[in-house]
Enzyme design. Structure first.
Site, PDB file in Angstrom:
ATOM      1  N   LYS A  94      51.839  57.119  75.530  1.00 11.43           N
ATOM      2  CA  LYS A  94      52.620  55.992  74.987  1.00 11.43           C
ATOM      3  C   LYS A  94      54.103  56.203  75.296  1.00 11.43           C
ATOM      4  O   LYS A  94      54.816  55.270  75.667  1.00 11.43           O
ATOM      5  CB  LYS A  94      52.406  55.867  73.476  1.00 11.43           C
ATOM      6  CG  LYS A  94      51.021  55.407  73.106  1.00 11.43           C
ATOM      7  CD  LYS A  94      50.858  53.911  73.375  1.00 11.43           C
ATOM      8  CE  LYS A  94      49.422  53.518  73.551  1.00 11.43           C
ATOM      9  NZ  LYS A  94      49.190  52.153  73.950  1.00 11.43           N
ATOM     10  N   TYR A 133      47.427  61.616  73.946  1.00 18.70           N
ATOM     11  CA  TYR A 133      47.464  60.160  73.736  1.00 18.70           C
ATOM     12  C   TYR A 133      48.905  59.707  73.451  1.00 18.70           C
ATOM     13  O   TYR A 133      49.419  58.778  74.072  1.00 18.70           O
ATOM     14  CB  TYR A 133      46.542  59.758  72.571  1.00 18.70           C
ATOM     15  CG  TYR A 133      46.879  58.385  72.028  1.00 18.70           C
ATOM     16  CD1 TYR A 133      46.566  57.243  72.755  1.00 18.70           C
ATOM     17  CD2 TYR A 133      47.539  58.233  70.801  1.00 18.70           C
ATOM     18  CE1 TYR A 133      46.911  55.979  72.278  1.00 18.70           C
ATOM     19  CE2 TYR A 133      47.878  56.982  70.325  1.00 18.70           C
ATOM     20  CZ  TYR A 133      47.568  55.854  71.064  1.00 18.70           C
ATOM     21  OH  TYR A 133      47.921  54.613  70.596  1.00 18.70           O
ATOM     22  N   SER A 141      53.383  53.053  69.728  1.00 17.21           N
ATOM     23  CA  SER A 141      52.835  53.631  68.507  1.00 17.21           C
ATOM     24  C   SER A 141      53.882  54.512  67.839  1.00 17.21           C
ATOM     25  O   SER A 141      54.724  55.125  68.513  1.00 17.21           O
ATOM     26  CB  SER A 141      51.624  54.492  68.897  1.00 17.21           C
ATOM     27  OG  SER A 141      51.234  55.314  67.831  1.00 17.21           O
TER      28      SER A 141
END
Ligand code: NAD
Ligand code: WQD
Length: 338
Positions: free
Chosen positions: A153, A149, A124
């Site tokens: 990643k 989050y 992302s």
């Protein structure tokens, strides 16, 4: 020769599975359905006339995933499975670490054991943290993630880099998605957020369909064209196509490669609202609210590397994506629930 798609019943996964099936790939999906519905498989069949093999598996648990590696002849993996809510990750950081990083470790262990060499990973733009400049390039610094989050990643990217160092025959494409929107033109599959949407486009479509009264625009004092946040909104079908391009790239045995998947163009919140109104003919009521914590002014991709090395670029524009998001929402006001 089968492609294992983890998280294949999710939003981006389902669109990618459709493209894979249309191109004649043999597809095996594993998903624990924590954020998707089995109905997706019926919709995929309606679009493609094919049903991928599906296993309800939690990728965190080796004992659940191992039989799939034993049974299927997997040559390539596309790893979408993961939790993706920024707000939820702030409340439950350990869950995000366990689910996203933990499942990736299990997958890599089985990849190594079963000698599966090719992996495409859903990363992302969030790994770039707060951008020092835009457009963002793949070799720009990563880190300083604004939420747990995003950190998962980044942690997975590091895991993959270590894995590629230890496994000289591994080919890994890390794809950094910008802001996926839109839906398949059939109106049969699309984004189906549970509860109140965090992301802009599903919120807009829910206002349009009458499920929410108005859109909160989070801040209009950013250093942008009209004060609202600027992002790189990419049609999910372009994103899906980017995964097929990545699989072709991996067939050239490039080792580990990293690509931004975006359009290269920034669009503000109010520009997206205007494009949606034009595409749908529906007026979107909005209220300007305070800034949302962790948001940045502008975030969009430099996409020249993906074009140069994979011959991939986005084809759809914002109006196309708004029209397709709207068709999906209008035809399925309650998502996959009847
Ligand atoms: P999604 O929630 O629709 O799809 C993810 C799928 O993974 C769901 O079907 C869910 O049930 C499944 N899943 C989650 N944890 C699992 C586990 N432990 N075992 C098996 N299945 C599991 O999300 P999406 O928007 O399709 O995103 C796909 C991937 O792309 C995610 O990894 C996400 O982090 C990443 N990504 C998404 C965006 C975005 O804005 N949508 C942007 C950048 C990156
Ligand atoms: C876009 C713009 C908001 C909702 C997130 C994740 C990122 C990636 C993509 C997974 C911003 C504004 C939003 C609303 C608003 N996901 N907005 N009202 O924050 O760019 O990225 O999704 O990897 O990691 O952080 O996307 O759609 O939430 O917001 O005004 O109700 O819309 O402030 O400017 P974001 P978003």
């Amino acid at each position: 020769m089968s492609i294992l798609v983890t998280g294949g019943t999710g939003y981006i996964g389902s669109h990618t599975v459709v493209e894979l099936l249309n191109k004649g790939y043999d597809v095996v999906i594993v998903d624990n359905l924590c954020n998707s519905k089995l109905e997706v498989l019926n919709r995929i069949f309606k679009i493609t006339g094919k049903t991928p093999r599906f296993y309800k598996v939690d990728v965190r648990y080796e004992e659940e995933l191992r039989p799939i590696f034993e049974k299927e002849k997997i040559t390539d993996i596309i790893h979408f499975a993961g939790l993706k809510s920024v707000g939820e990750s702030v409340k439950f950081p350990e869950l995000y670490e366990e689910n996203n990083v933990g499942s990736s470790k299990v997958l890599l262990k089985l990849m190594s054991e079963f000698k599966v060499h090719n992996l495409v990973f859903s990363s992302s733009a969030t790994v770039y943290g707060v951008p020092k400049h835009v457009p963002l390039m793949e070799d720009d610094p990563v880190g300083g993630c604004t939420n747990p989050y995003g950190q998962t990643k980044l942690d997975i990217e590091y895991l993959l880099k270590d894995y590629a160092k230890e496994h000289k025959d591994a080919n890994i494409a890390i794809l950094r998605y910008f802001n996926p929107i839109g839906a398949h033109q059939s109106g049969l599959i699309g984004e189906d957020p549970q509860g109140i949407p965090n992301n802009l486009m599903p919120y807009i479509t829910q206002v349009a369909v009458g499920k929410r009264e108005f859109l909160n625009v989070w801040g209009n004092d950013y250093h942008t064209i009209d004060g609202t946040g600027v992002r790189d909104y990419i049609h999910v079908l372009d994103l899906a196509d980017g995964h097929l391009a990545a699989l072709r790239k991996l067939a050239e045995k490039p080792g580990l490669v990293i690509y931004n998947l975006g359009t290269g163009r920034g669009t503000s919140v109010l520009e997206l609202v205007a494009a949606f109104e034009k595409a749908s003919g529906v007026k979107i009521k909005y209220v300007i609210g305070p800034r949302r914590s962790g948001d940045v002014d502008e975030n969009y991709a430099d996409v020249t590397k993906a074009k140069r090395e994979m011959n991939w670029e986005s084809k759809y524009n914002i109006e196309d994506a708004c029209r397709d998001s709207w068709r999906w929402q209008k035809n399925n006001p309650n998502g996959y629930d009847e």
